[in-house]
Motif scaffolding. Structure first.
Motif, PDB file in Angstrom:
ATOM      1  N   THR A   1      12.007  -2.956  -2.382  1.00 27.70           N
ATOM      2  CA  THR A   1      13.144  -2.046  -2.466  1.00 27.70           C
ATOM      3  C   THR A   1      12.759  -0.675  -1.923  1.00 27.70           C
ATOM      4  O   THR A   1      13.512  -0.049  -1.176  1.00 27.70           O
ATOM      5  CB  THR A   1      13.632  -1.907  -3.925  1.00 27.70           C
ATOM      6  N   THR A   2      11.567  -0.214  -2.279  1.00 29.66           N
ATOM      7  CA  THR A   2      11.078   1.065  -1.786  1.00 29.66           C
ATOM      8  C   THR A   2      10.985   1.054  -0.268  1.00 29.66           C
ATOM      9  O   THR A   2      11.424   2.005   0.404  1.00 29.66           O
ATOM     10  CB  THR A   2       9.702   1.392  -2.402  1.00 29.66           C
ATOM     11  N   VAL A   3      10.428  -0.006   0.300  1.00 27.97           N
ATOM     12  CA  VAL A   3      10.305  -0.115   1.754  1.00 27.97           C
ATOM     13  C   VAL A   3      11.690  -0.117   2.401  1.00 27.97           C
ATOM     14  O   VAL A   3      11.928   0.598   3.384  1.00 27.97           O
ATOM     15  CB  VAL A   3       9.494  -1.365   2.165  1.00 27.97           C
ATOM     16  N   GLN A   4      12.606  -0.896   1.854  1.00 27.19           N
ATOM     17  CA  GLN A   4      13.967  -0.942   2.410  1.00 27.19           C
ATOM     18  C   GLN A   4      14.610   0.443   2.394  1.00 27.19           C
ATOM     19  O   GLN A   4      15.203   0.882   3.392  1.00 27.19           O
ATOM     20  CB  GLN A   4      14.838  -1.927   1.619  1.00 27.19           C
ATOM     21  N   ASN A   5      14.500   1.128   1.264  1.00 27.84           N
ATOM     22  CA  ASN A   5      15.094   2.462   1.145  1.00 27.84           C
ATOM     23  C   ASN A   5      14.449   3.443   2.124  1.00 27.84           C
ATOM     24  O   ASN A   5      15.134   4.272   2.728  1.00 27.84           O
ATOM     25  CB  ASN A   5      14.949   2.996  -0.281  1.00 27.84           C
TER      26      ASN A   5
ATOM     27  N   PRO B   1      12.301   5.625 -16.538  1.00 26.40           N
ATOM     28  CA  PRO B   1      12.770   6.805 -15.807  1.00 26.40           C
ATOM     29  C   PRO B   1      11.821   7.138 -14.652  1.00 26.40           C
ATOM     30  O   PRO B   1      10.606   6.966 -14.765  1.00 26.40           O
ATOM     31  CB  PRO B   1      12.763   7.924 -16.845  1.00 26.40           C
ATOM     32  N   ALA B   2      12.376   7.654 -13.552  1.00 24.74           N
ATOM     33  CA  ALA B   2      11.565   7.957 -12.369  1.00 24.74           C
ATOM     34  C   ALA B   2      10.508   9.018 -12.638  1.00 24.74           C
ATOM     35  O   ALA B   2       9.498   9.061 -11.944  1.00 24.74           O
ATOM     36  CB  ALA B   2      12.466   8.396 -11.222  1.00 24.74           C
ATOM     37  N   ASP B   3      10.713   9.840 -13.652  1.00 22.24           N
ATOM     38  CA  ASP B   3       9.733  10.881 -13.949  1.00 22.24           C
ATOM     39  C   ASP B   3       8.654  10.425 -14.937  1.00 22.24           C
ATOM     40  O   ASP B   3       7.760  11.203 -15.283  1.00 22.24           O
ATOM     41  CB  ASP B   3      10.417  12.159 -14.445  1.00 22.24           C
ATOM     42  N   HIS B   4       8.699   9.175 -15.357  1.00 21.82           N
ATOM     43  CA  HIS B   4       7.672   8.632 -16.255  1.00 21.82           C
ATOM     44  C   HIS B   4       6.365   8.484 -15.477  1.00 21.82           C
ATOM     45  O   HIS B   4       6.382   8.090 -14.309  1.00 21.82           O
ATOM     46  CB  HIS B   4       8.122   7.277 -16.803  1.00 21.82           C
ATOM     47  N   PRO B   5       5.223   8.787 -16.082  1.00 17.82           N
ATOM     48  CA  PRO B   5       3.938   8.678 -15.368  1.00 17.82           C
ATOM     49  C   PRO B   5       3.641   7.288 -14.806  1.00 17.82           C
ATOM     50  O   PRO B   5       2.916   7.160 -13.813  1.00 17.82           O
ATOM     51  CB  PRO B   5       2.894   9.055 -16.418  1.00 17.82           C
ATOM     52  N   ASP B   6       4.184   6.243 -15.400  1.00 18.88           N
ATOM     53  CA  ASP B   6       3.947   4.880 -14.925  1.00 18.88           C
ATOM     54  C   ASP B   6       5.004   4.391 -13.932  1.00 18.88           C
ATOM     55  O   ASP B   6       4.908   3.270 -13.441  1.00 18.88           O
ATOM     56  CB  ASP B   6       3.883   3.912 -16.103  1.00 18.88           C
ATOM     57  N   ALA B   7       6.017   5.207 -13.652  1.00 24.60           N
ATOM     58  CA  ALA B   7       7.116   4.755 -12.798  1.00 24.60           C
ATOM     59  C   ALA B   7       6.636   4.371 -11.402  1.00 24.60           C
ATOM     60  O   ALA B   7       6.974   3.299 -10.897  1.00 24.60           O
ATOM     61  CB  ALA B   7       8.202   5.828 -12.709  1.00 24.60           C
TER      62      ALA B   7
ATOM     63  N   HIS C   1       0.834  -1.214   0.000  1.00 27.49           N
ATOM     64  CA  HIS C   1       0.000   0.000   0.000  1.00 27.49           C
ATOM     65  C   HIS C   1       0.868   1.263   0.000  1.00 27.49           C
ATOM     66  O   HIS C   1       0.696   2.153   0.827  1.00 27.49           O
ATOM     67  CB  HIS C   1      -0.960   0.005   1.177  1.00 27.49           C
ATOM     68  N   ILE C   2       1.780   1.313  -0.930  1.00 23.99           N
ATOM     69  CA  ILE C   2       2.714   2.439  -1.039  1.00 23.99           C
ATOM     70  C   ILE C   2       2.024   3.624  -1.705  1.00 23.99           C
ATOM     71  O   ILE C   2       1.312   3.462  -2.688  1.00 23.99           O
ATOM     72  CB  ILE C   2       3.968   2.006  -1.831  1.00 23.99           C
ATOM     73  N   THR C   3       2.280   4.821  -1.156  1.00 25.05           N
ATOM     74  CA  THR C   3       1.784   6.062  -1.753  1.00 25.05           C
ATOM     75  C   THR C   3       2.915   6.716  -2.541  1.00 25.05           C
ATOM     76  O   THR C   3       4.097   6.375  -2.361  1.00 25.05           O
ATOM     77  CB  THR C   3       1.302   7.051  -0.676  1.00 25.05           C
ATOM     78  N   TRP C   4       2.541   7.683  -3.384  1.00 21.15           N
ATOM     79  CA  TRP C   4       3.571   8.374  -4.164  1.00 21.15           C
ATOM     80  C   TRP C   4       4.602   9.047  -3.258  1.00 21.15           C
ATOM     81  O   TRP C   4       5.809   8.895  -3.493  1.00 21.15           O
ATOM     82  CB  TRP C   4       2.948   9.386  -5.141  1.00 21.15           C
ATOM     83  N   PRO C   5       4.204   9.793  -2.208  1.00 22.83           N
ATOM     84  CA  PRO C   5       5.231  10.412  -1.354  1.00 22.83           C
ATOM     85  C   PRO C   5       6.160   9.389  -0.683  1.00 22.83           C
ATOM     86  O   PRO C   5       7.360   9.632  -0.548  1.00 22.83           O
ATOM     87  CB  PRO C   5       4.422  11.188  -0.307  1.00 22.83           C
ATOM     88  N   TYR C   6       5.614   8.250  -0.278  1.00 21.00           N
ATOM     89  CA  TYR C   6       6.435   7.195   0.336  1.00 21.00           C
ATOM     90  C   TYR C   6       7.451   6.698  -0.694  1.00 21.00           C
ATOM     91  O   TYR C   6       8.638   6.545  -0.382  1.00 21.00           O
ATOM     92  CB  TYR C   6       5.513   6.065   0.791  1.00 21.00           C
ATOM     93  N   TRP C   7       6.984   6.446  -1.914  1.00 22.70           N
ATOM     94  CA  TRP C   7       7.860   5.986  -2.991  1.00 22.70           C
ATOM     95  C   TRP C   7       8.946   7.023  -3.264  1.00 22.70           C
ATOM     96  O   TRP C   7      10.122   6.671  -3.423  1.00 22.70           O
ATOM     97  CB  TRP C   7       7.015   5.709  -4.236  1.00 22.70           C
ATOM     98  N   ALA C   8       8.580   8.295  -3.304  1.00 25.11           N
ATOM     99  CA  ALA C   8       9.557   9.357  -3.543  1.00 25.11           C
ATOM    100  C   ALA C   8      10.592   9.400  -2.415  1.00 25.11           C
ATOM    101  O   ALA C   8      11.799   9.487  -2.671  1.00 25.11           O
ATOM    102  CB  ALA C   8       8.859  10.705  -3.692  1.00 25.11           C
TER     103      ALA C   8
END
Length: 160
Positions: free
Chosen positions: A100-104, A81-87, A63-70
């Motif tokens: 990976t996102t959670v670890q980071n 690329p990280a700026d792609h709308p589907d990234a 349940h990751i949100t965009w701010p969490y991912w950022a």
């Protein structure tokens, strides 16, 4: 209960493979969150339902949100690329990239949320739910209950 443990073990193995793959993504720091902890956070957040997609502002098994991912460094899959709308949605809906996102995120915000003098899985569970700046407050009962049941089930399976 046995089928729940078997299902959890399958998800746990998927996340364990994920954690091994994360080491190939150029991070030199050891991963702060164990595979068991990742699995139990996943269980508490979403029930680790395979194929979980975006619902509202959160996506995937965690349940990751965009701010969490950022805040987690905007990892991507397939060279997107990280700026792609589907990234964001493609990463958050992919178990490997989401882990990976959670670890980071935990490497960045890891802290002692419950005041016991240690930074461990219980703190990561609180950080995941409440964020890197607000982990010291009360947590939803159901979330903590599922998390604790998961941890207990893993401990019991390792003893027997």
């Amino acid at each position: 209960m046995a089928s729940a443990v078997i299902k959890f073990c399958a998800i746990f193995m998927l996340i364990a493979v994920c954690a091994a793959d994360v080491s190939e993504l150029g991070r030199s720091n050891p991963q702060p969150v164990t595979e068991v902890c990742l699995g139990c956070i996943c269980q508490a957040v979403s029930g680790c339902k395979q194929g979980a997609q975006c619902e509202g502002d959160h996506c995937g098994l965690f349940h990751i949100t965009w701010p969490y991912w950022a805040d987690g460094g905007k990892p991507t899959i397939n060279g997107l690329p990280a700026d792609h709308p589907d990234a964001f949605p493609s990463c958050a809906n992919d178990p490997y990239c989401a882990a990976t996102t959670v670890q980071n995120y935990m490497a960045r915000f890891g802290q002692d949320c419950n005041g016991d003098g240690q930074v461990n899985c219980y703190d990561y569970m609180a950080i995941h739910k409440k964020g890197g700046y607000g982990c010291k407050g009360d947590l939803p009962y159901d979330y903590v209950n599922v998390f604790n049941q998961c941890v207990a089930a893993v401990a019991a399976s390792q003893q027997g």
